[in-house]
Design a protein around this motif. Sequence first.
Motif, PDB file in Angstrom:
ATOM      1  N   ALA A  17      10.538  -3.935  -6.158  1.00  0.00           N
ATOM      2  CA  ALA A  17      10.811  -3.779  -7.594  1.00  0.00           C
ATOM      3  C   ALA A  17       9.552  -4.080  -8.395  1.00  0.00           C
ATOM      4  O   ALA A  17       9.595  -4.763  -9.419  1.00  0.00           O
ATOM      5  CB  ALA A  17      11.973  -4.661  -8.011  1.00  0.00           C
ATOM      6  N   VAL A  50      -2.479  -2.641 -16.839  1.00  0.00           N
ATOM      7  CA  VAL A  50      -2.702  -1.301 -16.263  1.00  0.00           C
ATOM      8  C   VAL A  50      -2.945  -0.308 -17.388  1.00  0.00           C
ATOM      9  O   VAL A  50      -2.235  -0.308 -18.392  1.00  0.00           O
ATOM     10  CB  VAL A  50      -1.519  -0.772 -15.404  1.00  0.00           C
ATOM     11  N   ALA A 164       8.559   1.135  -1.535  1.00  0.00           N
ATOM     12  CA  ALA A 164       7.596   0.788  -2.586  1.00  0.00           C
ATOM     13  C   ALA A 164       7.406  -0.719  -2.550  1.00  0.00           C
ATOM     14  O   ALA A 164       7.277  -1.369  -3.580  1.00  0.00           O
ATOM     15  CB  ALA A 164       8.112   1.246  -3.944  1.00  0.00           C
ATOM     16  N   ASP A 165       7.436  -1.271  -1.317  1.00  0.00           N
ATOM     17  CA  ASP A 165       7.383  -2.726  -1.171  1.00  0.00           C
ATOM     18  C   ASP A 165       5.970  -3.219  -0.899  1.00  0.00           C
ATOM     19  O   ASP A 165       5.766  -4.215  -0.198  1.00  0.00           O
ATOM     20  CB  ASP A 165       8.391  -3.214  -0.120  1.00  0.00           C
ATOM     21  N   ILE A 170       7.561  -4.093   4.576  1.00  0.00           N
ATOM     22  CA  ILE A 170       8.396  -4.282   5.773  1.00  0.00           C
ATOM     23  C   ILE A 170       9.011  -2.936   6.179  1.00  0.00           C
ATOM     24  O   ILE A 170       9.174  -2.648   7.368  1.00  0.00           O
ATOM     25  CB  ILE A 170       9.490  -5.354   5.533  1.00  0.00           C
ATOM     26  N   GLY A 293       3.494   4.352  -3.749  1.00  0.00           N
ATOM     27  CA  GLY A 293       2.676   3.282  -4.324  1.00  0.00           C
ATOM     28  C   GLY A 293       1.853   2.550  -3.281  1.00  0.00           C
ATOM     29  O   GLY A 293       1.403   3.128  -2.289  1.00  0.00           O
ATOM     30  N   ALA A 304      -9.222   2.897 -13.036  1.00  0.00           N
ATOM     31  CA  ALA A 304      -7.780   2.727 -13.336  1.00  0.00           C
ATOM     32  C   ALA A 304      -6.906   3.795 -12.685  1.00  0.00           C
ATOM     33  O   ALA A 304      -6.125   4.461 -13.357  1.00  0.00           O
ATOM     34  CB  ALA A 304      -7.583   2.711 -14.848  1.00  0.00           C
ATOM     35  N   GLY A 306      -4.902   3.306  -9.589  1.00  0.00           N
ATOM     36  CA  GLY A 306      -3.856   2.891  -8.640  1.00  0.00           C
ATOM     37  C   GLY A 306      -2.436   3.202  -9.038  1.00  0.00           C
ATOM     38  O   GLY A 306      -1.721   3.948  -8.354  1.00  0.00           O
TER      39      GLY A 306
HETATM   40  C1  LIG Z   1      -7.173  -6.137 -11.029  1.00  0.00           C
HETATM   41  C2  LIG Z   1      -6.390  -4.863 -10.954  1.00  0.00           C
HETATM   42  C3  LIG Z   1      -6.395  -3.989 -12.032  1.00  0.00           C
HETATM   43  C4  LIG Z   1      -5.695  -2.769 -11.958  1.00  0.00           C
HETATM   44  N1  LIG Z   1      -5.732  -1.916 -13.020  1.00  0.00           N
HETATM   45  C5  LIG Z   1      -5.073  -0.740 -12.937  1.00  0.00           C
HETATM   46  C6  LIG Z   1      -5.081   0.193 -14.025  1.00  0.00           C
HETATM   47  O1  LIG Z   1      -5.681  -0.049 -15.064  1.00  0.00           O
HETATM   48  N2  LIG Z   1      -4.408   1.377 -13.873  1.00  0.00           N
HETATM   49  C7  LIG Z   1      -3.736   1.678 -12.736  1.00  0.00           C
HETATM   50  O2  LIG Z   1      -3.157   2.770 -12.636  1.00  0.00           O
HETATM   51  N3  LIG Z   1      -3.700   0.816 -11.687  1.00  0.00           N
HETATM   52  C8  LIG Z   1      -4.338  -0.372 -11.771  1.00  0.00           C
HETATM   53  N4  LIG Z   1      -4.288  -1.248 -10.735  1.00  0.00           N
HETATM   54  C9  LIG Z   1      -3.451  -0.939  -9.588  1.00  0.00           C
HETATM   55  C10 LIG Z   1      -2.009  -1.294  -9.883  1.00  0.00           C
HETATM   56  O3  LIG Z   1      -1.909  -2.591 -10.433  1.00  0.00           O
HETATM   57  C11 LIG Z   1      -1.213  -1.228  -8.590  1.00  0.00           C
HETATM   58  O4  LIG Z   1      -1.409   0.040  -8.019  1.00  0.00           O
HETATM   59  C12 LIG Z   1       0.266  -1.392  -8.861  1.00  0.00           C
HETATM   60  O5  LIG Z   1       0.534  -2.583  -9.543  1.00  0.00           O
HETATM   61  C13 LIG Z   1       0.981  -1.381  -7.528  1.00  0.00           C
HETATM   62  O6  LIG Z   1       2.338  -1.332  -7.782  1.00  0.00           O
HETATM   63  P1  LIG Z   1       3.353  -1.294  -6.558  1.00  0.00           P
HETATM   64  O7  LIG Z   1       4.686  -1.376  -7.191  1.00  0.00           O
HETATM   65  O8  LIG Z   1       3.033  -0.185  -5.630  1.00  0.00           O
HETATM   66  O9  LIG Z   1       3.034  -2.608  -5.711  1.00  0.00           O
HETATM   67  P2  LIG Z   1       3.382  -4.123  -6.045  1.00  0.00           P
HETATM   68  O10 LIG Z   1       3.135  -4.426  -7.480  1.00  0.00           O
HETATM   69  O11 LIG Z   1       2.672  -4.929  -5.029  1.00  0.00           O
HETATM   70  O12 LIG Z   1       4.941  -4.206  -5.815  1.00  0.00           O
HETATM   71  C14 LIG Z   1       5.519  -4.280  -4.551  1.00  0.00           C
HETATM   72  C15 LIG Z   1       6.781  -5.058  -4.699  1.00  0.00           C
HETATM   73  O13 LIG Z   1       7.462  -5.045  -3.454  1.00  0.00           O
HETATM   74  C16 LIG Z   1       8.018  -6.314  -3.289  1.00  0.00           C
HETATM   75  N5  LIG Z   1       8.317  -6.559  -1.863  1.00  0.00           N
HETATM   76  C17 LIG Z   1       7.469  -6.887  -0.873  1.00  0.00           C
HETATM   77  N6  LIG Z   1       8.133  -7.094   0.266  1.00  0.00           N
HETATM   78  C18 LIG Z   1       9.444  -6.874  -0.013  1.00  0.00           C
HETATM   79  C19 LIG Z   1      10.649  -6.960   0.745  1.00  0.00           C
HETATM   80  N7  LIG Z   1      10.647  -7.320   2.023  1.00  0.00           N
HETATM   81  N8  LIG Z   1      11.812  -6.676   0.119  1.00  0.00           N
HETATM   82  C20 LIG Z   1      11.843  -6.304  -1.174  1.00  0.00           C
HETATM   83  N9  LIG Z   1      10.741  -6.240  -1.944  1.00  0.00           N
HETATM   84  C21 LIG Z   1       9.555  -6.521  -1.369  1.00  0.00           C
HETATM   85  C22 LIG Z   1       7.023  -7.283  -3.870  1.00  0.00           C
HETATM   86  O14 LIG Z   1       7.646  -8.490  -4.198  1.00  0.00           O
HETATM   87  C23 LIG Z   1       6.537  -6.501  -5.084  1.00  0.00           C
HETATM   88  O15 LIG Z   1       7.275  -6.816  -6.242  1.00  0.00           O
HETATM   89  C24 LIG Z   1      -4.984  -2.443 -10.787  1.00  0.00           C
HETATM   90  C25 LIG Z   1      -4.985  -3.339  -9.697  1.00  0.00           C
HETATM   91  C26 LIG Z   1      -5.679  -4.527  -9.777  1.00  0.00           C
HETATM   92  C27 LIG Z   1      -5.696  -5.452  -8.588  1.00  0.00           C
END
Ligand SMILES: Cc1cc2nc3c(=O)[nH]c(=O)nc-3n(C[C@H](O)[C@H](O)[C@H](O)COP(=O)(O)OP(=O)(O)OC[C@H]3O[C@@H](n4cnc5c(N)ncnc54)[C@H](O)[C@@H]3O)c2cc1C
Length: 429
Positions: A17, A50, A164-165, A170, A293, A304, A306
Motif C-alpha cells: 500500500a 515526489v 507492488a510490495d 515477498i 513499481g 524524478a 521512479g
Molecule cells: C530520495 C528519493 C526521491 C525520489 N523522488 C522521486 C520523484 O521526484 N519522482 C518520482 O517519480 N519518483 C521519485 N522517487 C522514487 C519513488 O519515491 C519510488 O519509486 C516510489 O515511492 C516507490 O513506490 P512503491 O509503492 O513502488 O514502493 P514503496 O513505497 O516501497 O511501497 C511498497 C510497500 O509495500 C509494502 N510491503 C512490503 N512488504 C509487504 C508485505 N509482505 N505485505 C504487504 N505489504 C508489503 C511496504 O510496507 C510499502 O508500503 C524518489 C525516491 C527517492 C529514494
Amino acid sequence: MSHSTADTQADILVAGAGAAGLSAALALAQAGFSVVCVGHVDTRANGRTVALFEASLRFYKALGVWPRFRGKTAPLARIAMIDATGARLPVPSVSFAAAEIGLAAFGENIENNVLVEGLAEIAAGTKNLVLHEDMIDDIRFCEDWVHATLANGQRVTAKLAAAADGRGSIARTKAGIGTRVWTYPQIAFTALLSHPKPHRNISTEFHARSGPCTLVPLRPAEGKPNRSSLVWLMSPEAAERRRALANSELAHEIEDQVDSLLGKIEIDGPGGFFPMAGMSANRLVGHRIALVGEAAHIFPPLAAQGLNLSLRDSAALAEVLGNARVLGHDIGAVQTLKTYASARRSDIFLRTNGVDILNRFLLSNLFPIDFLRGAGLFAFSMIGPLRRALMREGVLTHGTLPRLMQERPARRFTLFSRGEASTGMSPRR
Ligand SMILES: Cc1cc2nc3c(=O)[nH]c(=O)nc-3n(C[C@H](O)[C@H](O)[C@H](O)COP(=O)(O)OP(=O)(O)OC[C@H]3O[C@@H](n4cnc5c(N)ncnc54)[C@H](O)[C@@H]3O)c2cc1C
C-alpha cells in the motif's frame, strides 16, 4: 479504512500500500475489478517528495483523485542544471522551460507521505476496493488462484496478484522471479527546507561528483511562503558525518552546496538518509502475478523518474486487464500478462538504464566521460528540437501512453462500460 474480518475473495490482490500499490488498486477497482489491497500505510514524514509529471497528473485526474491534493503541491515550471563537478572542461548550465513544449508546468511536487495518506483515504472509500492495513506473511500461486495469508491470520484469495510490495517483494520472491541488483556508492539525503528567496517554480540541480543536489519547489506552509524539498546524493562517508550534525550546521552545509541560491536555509521537520541501489526484476510477470513499481525496478532519484514509471505500470496493467476481461480471457493467464510485460518492457529498460548511465557519468571523473557529458549538455542547451524531445521524453515518454494517461481520456474503459463489468465502476472526477 475498510476492514474485513472474514477471509476475502477478489479478482485481484494488490500486495503493498505504497504510492504504486494504492494507485494500481484504485485504477483496477475503477476498472470494475474487485480488489483487495494489503499493506501498512506509511504516513511518516521523512523529507521525501515526489515530482509527478504531466502523464501521472493526467492519470490521477482521470481517476478523479487529484482534487484531494489541491493546494498540497507546487508546480515545476522550469528545470535548471548547474555543473558543480569542477570538471577540467567547462560544462554549460542548461535550463528547460515547460512552456517550450506547450505545458504550464512539467508537473507537481508533493510530499510522499501526503500523497500516500490521501490515496489511502480515497481507497478506503472506493467501491470494489478493500484495504487491509496488514502485511502478507505468505503467498502461494496455484493453478487457478493466488492464496495469501496475512500477518493477522486472515486469508485472501484472488485470480491475480499485482505485486507492488517494494524492493523486498515477498510476492515476487514466492513467485520465483529473480532480480539483478546493484549498488551505488551514494546515500540520498532528503529534507524539507524553508528559505527567504522564492524558488520561482524552478527546480535546480547542482551536479556534483557525488551526484546531484536538487532543490525542488514545495508548497508554502503557514508562515513559510518559500519552501523547497532537497534530494542530495553524497558519499556514504559524507552522509555519516552529516547524520551527526545539528540541524543548523546541516542547513549551513546545504546553503554552501547550493551557492546560497535561495538565501539562508532552515530545515523543517525530519529528513532521511537512503542508500542508493538499482534493481531490475528478471521478468515482469509470472504465473498469476504481475509486478508493479519498485517490486519490479529501482534506480536512483535522478530526473524524478521512479514513481512516474510505476504509475505507468499501474495504468497499463488496468488497461490490459480491462481489455482481457472484455475478450473473456482469464486475467491471471500467462498470455494476458505477457501483453502487460511487452507493453512495459521498453519504458522500464530505458528509464533503468538511462538513469544508471546518467548517474555513472557524474560519478566518473575520467576526462572522456566529462567531455561526453559536457558535449551532451552543450547540445541540449543549443539545439531546440533536441531539447524539446528530451523534455517530452522526460514527462510524457516515447511510444503510446496507457489510455488513462492520454490527453482528455473522455471515456474511460469504454470497452466494458456497457454493463459486462458485473461489479460496476465508481467513476470519480
Ligand atoms: C530520495 C528519493 C526521491 C525520489 N523522488 C522521486 C520523484 O521526484 N519522482 C518520482 O517519480 N519518483 C521519485 N522517487 C522514487 C519513488 O519515491 C519510488 O519509486 C516510489 O515511492 C516507490 O513506490 P512503491 O509503492 O513502488 O514502493 P514503496 O513505497 O516501497 O511501497 C511498497 C510497500 O509495500 C509494502 N510491503 C512490503 N512488504 C509487504 C508485505 N509482505 N505485505 C504487504 N505489504 C508489503 C511496504 O510496507 C510499502 O508500503 C524518489 C525516491 C527517492 C529514494
